[in-house]
Motif scaffolding. Structure first.
Motif, PDB file in Angstrom:
ATOM      1  N   GLN A  66       0.847  -1.199   0.000  1.00 22.57           N
ATOM      2  CA  GLN A  66       0.000   0.000   0.000  1.00 22.57           C
ATOM      3  C   GLN A  66       0.878   1.242   0.000  1.00 22.57           C
ATOM      4  N   LYS A  89       0.739   5.364   0.147  1.00 20.08           N
ATOM      5  CA  LYS A  89      -0.018   6.597   0.320  1.00 20.08           C
ATOM      6  C   LYS A  89       0.847   7.723  -0.227  1.00 20.08           C
ATOM      7  N   TYR A 122      -1.854  -5.982   8.061  1.00 23.43           N
ATOM      8  CA  TYR A 122      -0.663  -5.144   7.838  1.00 23.43           C
ATOM      9  C   TYR A 122       0.441  -5.643   8.775  1.00 23.43           C
ATOM     10  N   PHE A 143       3.952  -1.505  10.644  1.00 28.76           N
ATOM     11  CA  PHE A 143       3.188  -1.614  11.889  1.00 28.76           C
ATOM     12  C   PHE A 143       2.312  -2.861  11.805  1.00 28.76           C
ATOM     13  N   TYR A 148      -1.374  -4.414  12.186  1.00 29.71           N
ATOM     14  CA  TYR A 148      -2.777  -3.987  12.209  1.00 29.71           C
ATOM     15  C   TYR A 148      -3.592  -5.023  11.468  1.00 29.71           C
ATOM     16  N   ASP A 198      -5.612  -3.628  16.838  1.00 25.54           N
ATOM     17  CA  ASP A 198      -4.646  -2.550  16.656  1.00 25.54           C
ATOM     18  C   ASP A 198      -3.720  -2.587  17.868  1.00 25.54           C
ATOM     19  N   GLU A 256      -7.990  11.140  -3.906  1.00 23.82           N
ATOM     20  CA  GLU A 256      -8.678  12.164  -3.124  1.00 23.82           C
ATOM     21  C   GLU A 256      -8.804  13.455  -3.932  1.00 23.82           C
ATOM     22  N   THR A 297      -4.104   6.798  -2.522  1.00 23.94           N
ATOM     23  CA  THR A 297      -3.624   5.579  -1.874  1.00 23.94           C
ATOM     24  C   THR A 297      -3.774   4.450  -2.880  1.00 23.94           C
ATOM     25  N   SER A 337      -6.751   5.655  15.253  1.00 23.44           N
ATOM     26  CA  SER A 337      -5.330   5.322  15.186  1.00 23.44           C
ATOM     27  C   SER A 337      -4.886   5.375  13.742  1.00 23.44           C
ATOM     28  N   LEU A 351      -1.318   6.700  11.053  1.00 22.87           N
ATOM     29  CA  LEU A 351       0.043   7.187  10.863  1.00 22.87           C
ATOM     30  C   LEU A 351       0.047   8.702  10.826  1.00 22.87           C
ATOM     31  N   LEU A 394       2.455  11.879   9.973  1.00 16.99           N
ATOM     32  CA  LEU A 394       3.703  12.301   9.350  1.00 16.99           C
ATOM     33  C   LEU A 394       3.981  13.753   9.706  1.00 16.99           C
ATOM     34  N   VAL A 415       0.384  15.520   8.915  1.00 19.03           N
ATOM     35  CA  VAL A 415      -0.712  14.813   8.242  1.00 19.03           C
ATOM     36  C   VAL A 415      -1.000  13.521   9.002  1.00 19.03           C
ATOM     37  N   SER A 461      -3.392  10.125   8.993  1.00 12.95           N
ATOM     38  CA  SER A 461      -4.342   9.296   8.247  1.00 12.95           C
ATOM     39  C   SER A 461      -4.428   7.925   8.904  1.00 12.95           C
ATOM     40  N   GLN A 463      -4.724   3.627   8.907  1.00  9.16           N
ATOM     41  CA  GLN A 463      -3.827   2.614   8.338  1.00  9.16           C
ATOM     42  C   GLN A 463      -4.118   2.373   6.867  1.00  9.16           C
ATOM     43  N   SER A 464      -5.384   2.537   6.462  1.00  9.39           N
ATOM     44  CA  SER A 464      -5.746   2.279   5.068  1.00  9.39           C
ATOM     45  C   SER A 464      -5.558   3.498   4.178  1.00  9.39           C
ATOM     46  N   GLY A 465      -5.110   4.591   4.743  1.00 13.84           N
ATOM     47  CA  GLY A 465      -4.823   5.771   3.936  1.00 13.84           C
ATOM     48  C   GLY A 465      -5.881   6.864   3.990  1.00 13.84           C
ATOM     49  N   PHE A 466      -6.982   6.648   4.744  1.00  9.31           N
ATOM     50  CA  PHE A 466      -8.010   7.691   4.829  1.00  9.31           C
ATOM     51  C   PHE A 466      -7.507   8.819   5.734  1.00  9.31           C
ATOM     52  N   LYS A 467      -7.468  10.012   5.163  1.00  7.66           N
ATOM     53  CA  LYS A 467      -6.865  11.130   5.879  1.00  7.66           C
ATOM     54  C   LYS A 467      -7.816  11.690   6.926  1.00  7.66           C
ATOM     55  N   ASP A 520      -4.790  17.437   7.835  1.00 11.45           N
ATOM     56  CA  ASP A 520      -3.542  17.877   7.205  1.00 11.45           C
ATOM     57  C   ASP A 520      -3.359  19.347   7.597  1.00 11.45           C
TER      58      ASP A 520
END
Lengths: 209, 210
Positions: A52, A54, A81, A85, A87, A100, A183, A189, B56, B58, B60, B72, B74, B76-80, B83
């Motif tokens: 993955q 991003k 994942y 990390f 998950y 988690d 987005e 992503t 929870s 990541l 950055l 930023v 987001s 784990q799956s990338g949904f923000k 920012d």
């Protein structure tokens, strides 16, 4: 005259290469839909690794994570994942289980509409039923080796989150190669599936906790 | 009458400043500059507990070429989730925030918390130094609009014990930055005292990116 030629060439090129470089529009979506659904009928399980990425466009940044993916008919998905990390997410019919770190969480998609929609995207992509998802309008493109299914959100919640979701599938098995969530900001992503095994035996226990 | 006296005492002690016992101390508050994190680029696994919600993902933190810092967050799956941009001159900009978090107090709280963590110049003006004899801790204080920011170290200013944002009387937020590696803290903790809002960050060092 030169300006006119320039304008015509821009118009022409945008017609030939409408939205996705290297892909052309599939006009006969009905046939594709039948083929996709028929091929997906034969897929009972998928086991795969995934990468993955991003991409944060304005920050010139890429965050990469990796893990393992399992799918079993009808709608059971396990995403694990493991880098950088730990998950775990299990989608089993109407329930989502998340582990988690030390925390465990169960969510009913019936009570959480957004999770339900995201769950549906994931399942639709692997089941080949993306066309029947009423939350999106769908267009199909193709190149020599595969198809690109462009899903544009219709409802406001998803529209606020995504510009498009692009799913690529190969032409042989119609198996999903990648899912790109684009987005509005230009960030995206991309989940790429590698080392796919179709129809290997997967115990139900993988999708329970 | 006795009850009235007790009530007054309780009331008085509740109103008394928790920082009143600190003594003026000589010292140079530039010594805490060495704790200013060098967030050239740092990625943290992040957990947020806010009221009854748990998020929870990541987070950055990246210094941009124009000297601003972007944060930023987001999942784990990338949904923000959000920012933010913190400009070098103290300006702040929200590039994106999800509807659920898009509330003025939430944004202001996050902004202030991260300004303290980043040790931005704007929160470190007109400094003074105080000393707590009982704990042998040194308080490097900076006045804020409604209170103070304190960077609290051991007496020799070798270790950053914690940070506090305070009202005039008591801490509103307690923060820690620990285990610095190459100028970047490995662990960051933010805990609000008035309501349930805790943020925990653990740096991801073995990420396979770029």
């Amino acid at each position: 005259m030169r300006k006119l030629l320039f304008l015509v060439s821009i118009l022409f090129s945008s017609t030939v290469f409408p939205q996705h470089a290297g892909y052309t529009v599939v006009a006969d979506t009905a046939t594709f839909k039948q083929q996709f659904a028929a091929a997906s009928q034969k897929v009972n399980t998928i086991k795969s690794d995934f990468v993955q990425e991003k991409n944060l466009s304005m920050l010139s940044e890429k965050i990469t994570s990796k893990g393992k993916f399992w799918f079993k008919k009808d709608n059971m998905v396990r995403m694990e994942y493991n880098q950088p990390f730990q998950y775990l997410m299990i989608l089993n019919k109407n329930d989502i289980y998340i582990k988690d770190g030390q925390k465990e969480n169960k969510i009913s998609t019936k009570s959480n509409k957004l999770f339900q929609q995201i769950n549906q995207i994931m399942v639709d992509c692997v089941k080949g039923t993306a066309f029947s998802n009423k939350d999106f309008s769908v267009k199909v493109f193709q190149n020599n080796t595969g198809y690109l299914i462009e899903m544009s959100p219709i409802n406001k919640t998803l529209k606020d989150m995504f510009k498009n979701i692009n799913v690529t599938v190969d032409k042989k098995q119609f198996a999903v190669n990648s899912i790109e969530m684009l987005e509005i900001s230009g960030d995206n992503t991309v989940i790429t599936f590698v080392n796919k095994e179709i129809n290997s035996s997967l115990p139900d226990a993988l999708f329970t906790h | 009458m006795r009850y009235l006296l007790i009530s007054c005492l309780v009331l008085f002690s509740a109103c008394a400043s928790q920082y009143k016992h600190l003594q003026q101390s000589s010292g140079d508050n530039s010594c805490i500059q060495k704790f200013k994190p060098d967030f050239t680029r740092a990625l943290y696994y992040t957990e947020v507990n806010v009221t009854n919600n748990y998020l929870s993902g990541l987070l950055l933190i990246k210094k941009m070429p124009d000297s601003s810092t972007r944060i930023v967050f987001s999942n784990q799956s990338g949904f923000k989730f959000f920012d933010f941009e913190f400009a070098a001159n103290g300006d702040f900009k929200v590039y994106y925030i999800i509807d659920k978090l898009d509330k003025k107090p939430v944004i202001l709280t996050l902004r202030k918390d991260f300004e303290i963590v980043m040790m931005q110049d704007k929160v470190m003006q007109n400094g003074f130094v105080k000393y707590d004899i009982a704990t042998a801790l040194r308080y490097y204080g900076f006045p804020e609009e409604k209170g103070y920011n304190y960077y609290i170290t051991d007496s020799a200013c070798n270790q950053l014990v914690r940070m506090e944002r305070t009202s005039s009387r008591k801490p509103v937020v307690k923060l820690i930055m620990q285990n610095y590696k190459n100028g970047i803290p490995d662990t960051i903790g933010i805990s609000h005292t008035g309501f349930k809002f805790d943020i925990g960050l653990k740096r991801l060092e073995n990420e396979n990116s770029n």
